[in-house]
Each structure stands twice: as C-alpha cells, then as structure tokens.
Design a protein around this motif. Structure first.
Motif, PDB file in Angstrom:
ATOM      1  N   ASP A 266       0.821  -1.214   0.000  1.00  0.00           N
ATOM      2  CA  ASP A 266       0.000   0.000   0.000  1.00  0.00           C
ATOM      3  C   ASP A 266       0.854   1.263   0.000  1.00  0.00           C
ATOM      4  O   ASP A 266       0.502   2.260  -0.631  1.00  0.00           O
ATOM      5  N   ARG A 267       1.954   1.212   0.728  1.00  0.00           N
ATOM      6  CA  ARG A 267       2.870   2.359   0.813  1.00  0.00           C
ATOM      7  C   ARG A 267       4.298   1.839   0.920  1.00  0.00           C
ATOM      8  O   ARG A 267       4.541   0.785   1.515  1.00  0.00           O
ATOM      9  N   ILE A 268       5.211   2.597   0.344  1.00  0.00           N
ATOM     10  CA  ILE A 268       6.621   2.212   0.381  1.00  0.00           C
ATOM     11  C   ILE A 268       7.463   3.425   0.750  1.00  0.00           C
ATOM     12  O   ILE A 268       7.284   4.510   0.187  1.00  0.00           O
ATOM     13  N   LEU A 269       8.366   3.215   1.698  1.00  0.00           N
ATOM     14  CA  LEU A 269       9.364   4.226   2.036  1.00  0.00           C
ATOM     15  C   LEU A 269      10.692   3.793   1.456  1.00  0.00           C
ATOM     16  O   LEU A 269      11.186   2.696   1.766  1.00  0.00           O
ATOM     17  N   LEU A 270      11.266   4.630   0.605  1.00  0.00           N
ATOM     18  CA  LEU A 270      12.615   4.418   0.100  1.00  0.00           C
ATOM     19  C   LEU A 270      13.507   5.520   0.662  1.00  0.00           C
ATOM     20  O   LEU A 270      13.639   6.594   0.090  1.00  0.00           O
ATOM     21  N   LEU A 302      16.738   0.950  -6.946  1.00  0.00           N
ATOM     22  CA  LEU A 302      15.818   0.767  -5.830  1.00  0.00           C
ATOM     23  C   LEU A 302      14.474   1.424  -6.107  1.00  0.00           C
ATOM     24  O   LEU A 302      13.414   0.872  -5.774  1.00  0.00           O
ATOM     25  N   PHE A 303      14.503   2.600  -6.720  1.00  0.00           N
ATOM     26  CA  PHE A 303      13.268   3.319  -7.038  1.00  0.00           C
ATOM     27  C   PHE A 303      12.423   2.510  -8.019  1.00  0.00           C
ATOM     28  O   PHE A 303      11.200   2.404  -7.863  1.00  0.00           O
ATOM     29  N   TYR A 318      10.237   9.021  -1.216  1.00  0.00           N
ATOM     30  CA  TYR A 318      11.673   8.910  -1.453  1.00  0.00           C
ATOM     31  C   TYR A 318      12.385   9.961  -0.602  1.00  0.00           C
ATOM     32  O   TYR A 318      11.981  11.128  -0.590  1.00  0.00           O
ATOM     33  N   SER A 319      13.434   9.546   0.100  1.00  0.00           N
ATOM     34  CA  SER A 319      14.149  10.497   0.954  1.00  0.00           C
ATOM     35  C   SER A 319      15.629  10.178   0.975  1.00  0.00           C
ATOM     36  O   SER A 319      16.048   9.037   0.733  1.00  0.00           O
ATOM     37  N   THR A 320      16.435  11.201   1.263  1.00  0.00           N
ATOM     38  CA  THR A 320      17.880  11.050   1.465  1.00  0.00           C
ATOM     39  C   THR A 320      18.319  11.982   2.588  1.00  0.00           C
ATOM     40  O   THR A 320      17.608  12.942   2.918  1.00  0.00           O
TER      41      THR A 320
END
Length: 423
Positions: A266-270, A302-303, A318-320
C-alpha cells in the motif's frame, strides 16, 4: 562567525557542491525544557546548550579521529578505539582536553599533534597512555569520560527505552509524510537501523504489516532489537538486497518473504543509500568526487523496484540525508519522466523548504518537495541564560531550521505497471 572551522572536503568535492548551489539538558540547576512539536504530536524537541566558549583548555591532550569526534559532539564519551594520540605522561584520573583530528593526519600513538584539530571539551581519563596503546583487544570501553563537553545535551541512555526513540527531526517528518494507516501493508526498502520502521508501525497503532529490508545481517538484528524494545509486533525484518526485492513470477511460495510479487504494498518508504552529506555533526569528509556521485544509479535501481511493488493508488516516499542535486531533485525529474504512472504529491507536514532549482522541475513541483537546509539557520551561541529566556515558538522555529540536511519527495501511483519493464 562559526565556532568551528570550515568542514574539510576534497577540493573536487567542494567545487562540485559549489556548482550545484550556484546553478541557473538539566545543567547548573536549569531544567532543560522538553517541547512538543506543534505539527508532530509524537515528537518532542530537546534544546542543546552550546557551543560553550568558557571551557579552560588543559595541557594534557588526547586526539581522536573525526568519526569519534562527531560522536563526542552528539554527547558520547571517548571510547578507546577512537583515541589516536595522547600526551606523553597522561595517567588515569588526569583532566584531559579532547580534540578531533579533522584531516586524519595524526599518527596512531603520537605523543603530541600540531595539525588541524577541533576542541571538543574536557574529560577525565579512565586509563593511562600506556594502557590505551597497549594493543590489548579487550580495551574497547570508555577511555575519556567527558565532563565539560563543548555541547551539552541531556543523556537519554536507559531513559524510557520502551517509549522513546532518538531521531533527527527530518527523519520523523518523513514517516508522517508517508502517513501509514492501520491495516495496511508497508515496505521500508532500506530500513536499518529501524528508526523509521518502528515509527511507521507506531503510527499504524501496530495494526497491519511492516516489512523491513536491509542487506547487512547485523543491521537487520538491530531492527528486530528496536522493534522488540518498543513492543511492536507488526514488523518483519529480512536480510535481503532491496534491488532484488521484485520478482514477476515466483515458482515457489516464499510465505511473505522477499522477493515480492508486483503491486504488493500500500505504501513504500525508500530512504535511499546516499552520500550522506547532510549528516551532522561532521567535521571532515574524505570521499572523492567519484564516490560522492556513485549513488545515483543504485538509487534508481531501488526506485524502479519500489514502483513495481507499489499498488495502484499507493504512496511512495523517497528520501535522502544528503544535499546534492543529483541524488534529490534530479531523481524526482527522472522518476516523473521514467514512470508516467507517478504523480508528485504535496506533503504534510511541510516543515522544510522547497526543492532546489537546477533539475528542470517547475516552480509548482519544487513547492511539493521538502528540503531541509541547515545553512538556513542562523548560527547562534545557546547558553543557559538564553535558553531560560527563550520563547517556545522561537525554539521550535530554530529546531525546524537547525537540523541535518535532508530531502523528501512524495509520489502517488495512479495506475498499474504490471507487464511494464522500466529501464
């Protein structure tokens, strides 16, 4: 003028960053206030006192490596493996001035050092110089107990460990931007050490399923330790390479373990591996330009996996923790061009600034991004008196600005990608 000297970067890295950014505690009877963040009800802010300039420097000195020095600035004591040099006649019980060797020039075991160094504060030696450099492998404990650090912050060792988790502010913001809901199936694609993973599970009231991946086994163990400590049962952590987490056809039942079928989450954190140039404190960086620029291909792999694993109508964040254009805004521009199924979304809460020019994104798109830039915060010396007199709203404003460098982008997957192979 900054209390610390300019960060030491290789010239090629410094020039690269220039081009990017120029493109077309209870202390002395004072109870340190604990502030609830007005936009994040589960986040508490703890002000830090410093840098303190009235600490008397001692003749007896210890030099530590830059990594150890960063830890000391965060409130740690000096552990024996981090000690590079110590004065000739140093003995246990001596009051010591501790410095960080920011350029890595000090030789192990040296008796004095006149190179570039940063004062970190004073402490009391637990061991003599002879004991520190005896070479005994079991000497891994505290070598210098810091008594007068340049920065004072309350210690949270063993303080409500089942309820509190220390994080940088942007790391807490990104989980709220993901906005996980009870009953959902969530993927944290690069999860270690588990701060965001456990935050996701907490925001879901531990109802649903949180899958956490990391390819280093001891880091996966750390995720499980943190989940257990916080009493969270919805987290399942796997030692697995995130770039291989997607598989179109599976001939055998993996019982919920990776790799996963398309559109499973449902949701993904990268929270992607990155050059980490936003991390603080950081007094020196020895990476070459090639190393700084090496992360973009991995992030795109990964994305691509994340997009394939996300359900239609699902959210990808997406975060860095870096500041480069190539790892942040350029990745957003690439994603929108490569995956027509994705739409950039506004973020809530939006505490940081807008995205940075230079990647060809429109002004409207830049407003939907969130970039934390510590250089936007005015340098200030926080002393006990200023903390006592400060207004709560002013301390919150400073906390929102004076944090690590960080980047967040939020996407909505508006249609299925089954059968689509992206390059």
């Amino acid at each position: 003028m900054s209390f610390f000297p300019k960060i030491s970067l290789k010239p090629e890295v410094e020039n690269y960053l220039k081009e990017i950014f120029m493109n077309k505690e209870q202390f002395n009877g004072l109870q340190v206030p604990v502030l609830q963040h007005p936009d994040l009800p589960d986040v508490f802010l703890i002000p830090v006192i410093g840098p303190r300039k009235n600490i008397r420097k001692q003749q007896c000195e210890v030099i530590v490596g830059a990594q150890c020095g960063n830890a000391v600035l965060r409130g740690a004591h000096v552990y024996v493996p981090g000690i590079v040099s110590a004065s000739k006649f140093m003995k246990a019980g001596d009051v010591i001035s501790v410095y960080s060797d920011i350029k890595g020039k000090c030789k192990k075991g040296a008796k004095e050092f006149d190179g570039a160094k940063v004062f970190l504060g004073n402490g009391i030696s637990e061991l003599s110089r002879k004991e520190i450099f005896s070479g005994l492998p079991e000497l891994k404990g505290i070598g210098i107990r810091m008594t007068e650090p340049v920065y004072l912050s309350p210690s949270f060792d063993r303080v409500l460990p089942n309820y509190l988790f220390l994080q940088n502010l942007p790391s807490a913001v990104v989980t709220h931007v993901l906005n996980p809901q009870p009953g959902e199936k969530i993927l944290d694609l690069c999860a270690a050490p588990g701060g965001k993973t456990t935050h996701i599970a907490a925001l879901m009231h531990d109802q649903g399923e949180v899958i956490a991946l990391d390819k280093i086994s001891n880091k996966v163990e750390k995720i499980n330790e943190n989940a257990s400590l916080l009493g969270l049962n919805s987290i399942r952590a796997f030692c697995f390479d995130g770039t291989k987490a997607f598989k179109v056809d599976m001939t055998e039942n993996t019982e919920g373990a990776p790799p996963f079928l398309p559109e499973s989450f449902d949701r993904i954190l990268l929270d992607a591996p990155c050059s980490g140039l936003g991390q603080r404190p950081n007094m020196a960086w020895t990476w070459t330009l090639k190393e700084v620029m090496s992360y973009q291909p991995l992030q795109r792999k990964l994305f691509t996996v994340a997009v394939q694993l996300l359900k239609p109508g699902g959210v990808l964040v997406y975060s860095t923790c870096t500041i480069t254009l190539a790892e942040n805004e350029e990745q957003v521009a690439w994603a929108l061009k490569t995956f027509p199924c994705l739409q950039l979304q506004p973020q809530k809460p939006h505490i940081g600034g807008e995205g940075m020019l230079g990647a060809g994104l429109s002004p409207e798109q830049l407003k939907q991004l969130q970039r934390f830039d510590p250089s936007a915060a005015p340098f200030q010396h926080t002393c006990i008196d200023s903390l006592r007199d400060a207004r709560g709203e002013d301390m919150v404003w400073l906390a929102n600005k004076d944090c690590i460098g960080f980047f967040i982008a939020k996407f909505l997957k508006c249609k299925s990608t089954e059968g689509v192979v992206s390059k």
